[in-house]
Design an enzyme around this catalytic site. Structure first.
Site, PDB file in Angstrom:
ATOM      1  N   ASP A 298       1.690   1.093   3.374  1.00 59.47           N
ATOM      2  CA  ASP A 298       1.971   0.211   4.510  1.00 59.47           C
ATOM      3  C   ASP A 298       1.487   0.801   5.846  1.00 59.47           C
ATOM      4  O   ASP A 298       1.857   0.310   6.905  1.00 59.47           O
ATOM      5  CB  ASP A 298       3.461  -0.146   4.575  1.00 59.47           C
ATOM      6  CG  ASP A 298       4.344   1.084   4.679  1.00 59.47           C
ATOM      7  OD1 ASP A 298       3.836   2.149   5.054  1.00 59.47           O
ATOM      8  OD2 ASP A 298       5.550   0.971   4.369  1.00 59.47           O
TER       9      ASP A 298
ATOM     10  N   ASP B 187       7.439   3.515   5.481  1.00 60.12           N
ATOM     11  CA  ASP B 187       7.407   4.938   5.142  1.00 60.12           C
ATOM     12  C   ASP B 187       5.982   5.446   4.949  1.00 60.12           C
ATOM     13  O   ASP B 187       5.771   6.605   4.637  1.00 60.12           O
ATOM     14  CB  ASP B 187       8.241   5.208   3.883  1.00 60.12           C
ATOM     15  CG  ASP B 187       7.632   4.589   2.639  1.00 60.12           C
ATOM     16  OD1 ASP B 187       6.707   3.772   2.777  1.00 60.12           O
ATOM     17  OD2 ASP B 187       8.073   4.926   1.537  1.00 60.12           O
TER      18      ASP B 187
ATOM     19  N   ASP C 102       9.311  -2.561   5.339  1.00 56.01           N
ATOM     20  CA  ASP C 102       8.850  -2.231   4.001  1.00 56.01           C
ATOM     21  C   ASP C 102      10.109  -2.060   3.150  1.00 56.01           C
ATOM     22  O   ASP C 102      11.173  -1.773   3.681  1.00 56.01           O
ATOM     23  CB  ASP C 102       8.052  -0.923   4.084  1.00 56.01           C
ATOM     24  CG  ASP C 102       7.765  -0.337   2.717  1.00 56.01           C
ATOM     25  OD1 ASP C 102       7.218  -1.070   1.885  1.00 56.01           O
ATOM     26  OD2 ASP C 102       8.093   0.839   2.501  1.00 56.01           O
TER      27      ASP C 102
HETATM   28  P1  ADP Z   1       6.714  -1.300  -1.357  1.00 54.36           P
HETATM   29  O1  ADP Z   1       5.917  -2.286  -0.581  1.00 54.36           O
HETATM   30  O2  ADP Z   1       8.034  -1.871  -1.777  1.00 54.36           O
HETATM   31  O3  ADP Z   1       6.906  -0.007  -0.621  1.00 54.36           O
HETATM   32  P2  ADP Z   1       4.412  -0.541  -2.917  1.00 54.36           P
HETATM   33  O4  ADP Z   1       3.467  -1.497  -2.272  1.00 54.36           O
HETATM   34  O5  ADP Z   1       4.284   0.883  -2.565  1.00 54.36           O
HETATM   35  O6  ADP Z   1       5.929  -1.020  -2.715  1.00 54.36           O
HETATM   36  O7  ADP Z   1       4.267  -0.673  -4.501  1.00 54.36           O
HETATM   37  C1  ADP Z   1       4.348  -1.938  -5.104  1.00 54.36           C
HETATM   38  C2  ADP Z   1       4.395  -1.862  -6.575  1.00 54.36           C
HETATM   39  O8  ADP Z   1       3.199  -1.316  -7.108  1.00 54.36           O
HETATM   40  C3  ADP Z   1       5.481  -0.998  -7.139  1.00 54.36           C
HETATM   41  O9  ADP Z   1       6.712  -1.659  -7.178  1.00 54.36           O
HETATM   42  C4  ADP Z   1       4.942  -0.704  -8.531  1.00 54.36           C
HETATM   43  O10 ADP Z   1       5.225  -1.772  -9.369  1.00 54.36           O
HETATM   44  C5  ADP Z   1       3.458  -0.612  -8.313  1.00 54.36           C
HETATM   45  N1  ADP Z   1       2.999   0.769  -8.152  1.00 54.36           N
HETATM   46  C6  ADP Z   1       2.530   1.350  -7.028  1.00 54.36           C
HETATM   47  N2  ADP Z   1       2.216   2.641  -7.250  1.00 54.36           N
HETATM   48  C7  ADP Z   1       2.531   2.901  -8.541  1.00 54.36           C
HETATM   49  C8  ADP Z   1       2.476   4.057  -9.376  1.00 54.36           C
HETATM   50  N3  ADP Z   1       2.038   5.240  -8.933  1.00 54.36           N
HETATM   51  N4  ADP Z   1       2.903   3.934 -10.643  1.00 54.36           N
HETATM   52  C9  ADP Z   1       3.350   2.762 -11.105  1.00 54.36           C
HETATM   53  N5  ADP Z   1       3.446   1.647 -10.375  1.00 54.36           N
HETATM   54  C10 ADP Z   1       3.036   1.690  -9.107  1.00 54.36           C
HETATM   55 MG    MG Z   2       7.067   1.770   0.816  1.00 52.15          MG
END
Ligand code: ADP
Ligand code: MG
Length: 377
Positions: A272, A268, A68
């Site tokens: 995921d 984390d 991730d």
């Molecule tokens: P990663 O896979 O890198 O851990 P996530 O899947 O958790 O990322 O989130 C992907 C995207 O979704 C973030 O980069 C953001 O653009 C958007 N996002 C997720 N949660 C939020 C939130 N609470 N506020 C704003 N944007 C969010």
């Molecule tokens: Mg993450």
């Protein structure tokens, strides 16, 4: 049968007892747990917790590692780097509304926004009827009605159009995460959020590659531009980057990797957990990770140090090697003793010494792993 060979009853019984001792598989039985328990203990002392021996054995055969991005390869302590409020909206008022809706989120992005609001000294608005959109954003209702925050996907879901606002163009073109704030299909503005790679991530990934891990993958719900920037810092090739994913897409990608061999997923737990559970070995960033991650994973890294991942991988491989050594030795010794007992009049005391000695040797060989610490120089 022994009687049929023309021996006296006493000789036959003696021979039978010798063979019985020689053939008892104590060394074979103890060879696996001796090695596994030693390795689990060594790993735990190095800050890597395995939920059981099976996870250790599976880690030894992993050929692909999927990571991730946010909170795993990056620190998760993001910073707001730029704010654009549209239509003359004052920055403080804009940030108060954005922080209001983000206060209900557990995402790393939300922390960044809230810390920024605190620095500005603005009070986040109260928000109710909150709904999280995994890997997209969050929505709810505040004093002015419905409100949402999120990425490009969230913008599209709400029927808004970021490209209609020239002030937002530099953000969209950049390599940082963009968080939009809107009400219905009206955009109020956006902020960029930047997250730094973990200091040890590059070394950890390099060590995994050096150890012969065939495939590394970065899986993120973030934009491709952001993912590529982080990947470049970490020595992850562009072709190994999978961006704009929903949680279900991460699961599907893990499945696709699994077709070619065992897969470990390091995450984390934020968006995921399903991928962590689906992988052959789920590895949670313990110190930085969420409770969900610790539930879904079978291995927890208690420190933020990604080099320990490579060391745990090496330990798992060495454990598998020692188990193989032990089994070959134990079964070999058993065969030799049984043959000697049957055909070469092996004395009973020698059979006992051979049997106990063999057991002791495999245990000692397993215990070597105790002294195989996961230590970072
Ligand atoms: P990663 O896979 O890198 O851990 P996530 O899947 O958790 O990322 O989130 C992907 C995207 O979704 C973030 O980069 C953001 O653009 C958007 N996002 C997720 N949660 C939020 C939130 N609470 N506020 C704003 N944007 C969010
Ligand atoms: Mg993450």
């Amino acid at each position: 049968t022994l009687l049929a060979l023309g021996w006296t009853v006493q000789a036959a019984l003696y021979r039978a007892a010798t063979v019985l001792v020689a053939a008892s598989p104590c060394a074979v039985v103890i060879s696996v747990p001796a090695a596994i328990l030693s390795a689990l203990s060594a790993a735990a002392r190095g800050g890597v917790l395995f939920k059981g021996g099976a996870a250790l054995e599976r880690l030894a055969v992993v050929r692909a590692y999927a990571f991730d991005k946010t909170g795993t390869l990056t620190t998760g302590r993001a910073e707001v780097t730029e704010v654009v409020a549209l239509d003359g909206l004052a920055e403080a008022l804009f940030v108060a509304q954005l922080a209001g809706i983000e206060a209900a989120s557990e995402h790393h992005i939300a922390d960044a926004v809230l810390r920024y609001a605190k620095v500005l000294g603005v009070q986040p608005w109260g928000v109710s009827q909150v709904q999280a959109w995994p890997s997209e954003g969050i929505s709810g209702t505040d004093a002015e009605g419905s409100v949402w925050a999120g990425n490009q996907r969230m913008v599209a879901r709400m029927g808004a159009d970021a490209s209609a606002h020239p002030a937002l163009q530099p953000m969209q073109a950049g390599a940082q995460t963009v968080v939009h704030l809107g009400r219905g299909n009206r955009l109020l503005g956006a902020v960029t959020v930047a997250d730094a790679p973990r200091a040890t991530a590059a070394a950890g990934i390099a060590a995994l590659r050096a150890a012969g891990v065939g495939e590394i993958a970065m899986m993120t719900g973030d934009r491709r531009e952001v993912a590529l920037r982080i990947a470049a810092d970490l020595g992850i090739h562009d072709a190994e980057v999978h961006a704009d994913l929903l949680p279900a897409d991460k699961v599907a990608l893990v499945d696709a990797l699994t077709a070619k061999g065992a897969v470990a997923f390091v995450g984390d737990g934020v968006n995921d957990a399903a991928a962590l559970a689906r992988a052959d070995v789920g590895i949670a960033m313990g110190a930085a990770g969420s409770e969900v991650a610790l539930q879904a994973a079978e291995v927890a890294l208690l420190s933020d140090d990604m080099q320990r991942l490579a060391l745990a991988h090496a330990l798992a491989r060495r454990t598998a090697g020692i188990i193989r050594q032990n089994l070959i030795f134990a079964i070999g010794a058993m065969v030799v003793l049984v043959v000697a007992g049957l055909f070469f009049a092996l004395p009973l005391p020698l059979a006992v010494i051979g049997h106990e000695g063999g057991t002791l040797l495999v245990v000692l060989n397993g215990l070597r792993l105790l002294n195989d610490p996961i230590r970072v120089r």
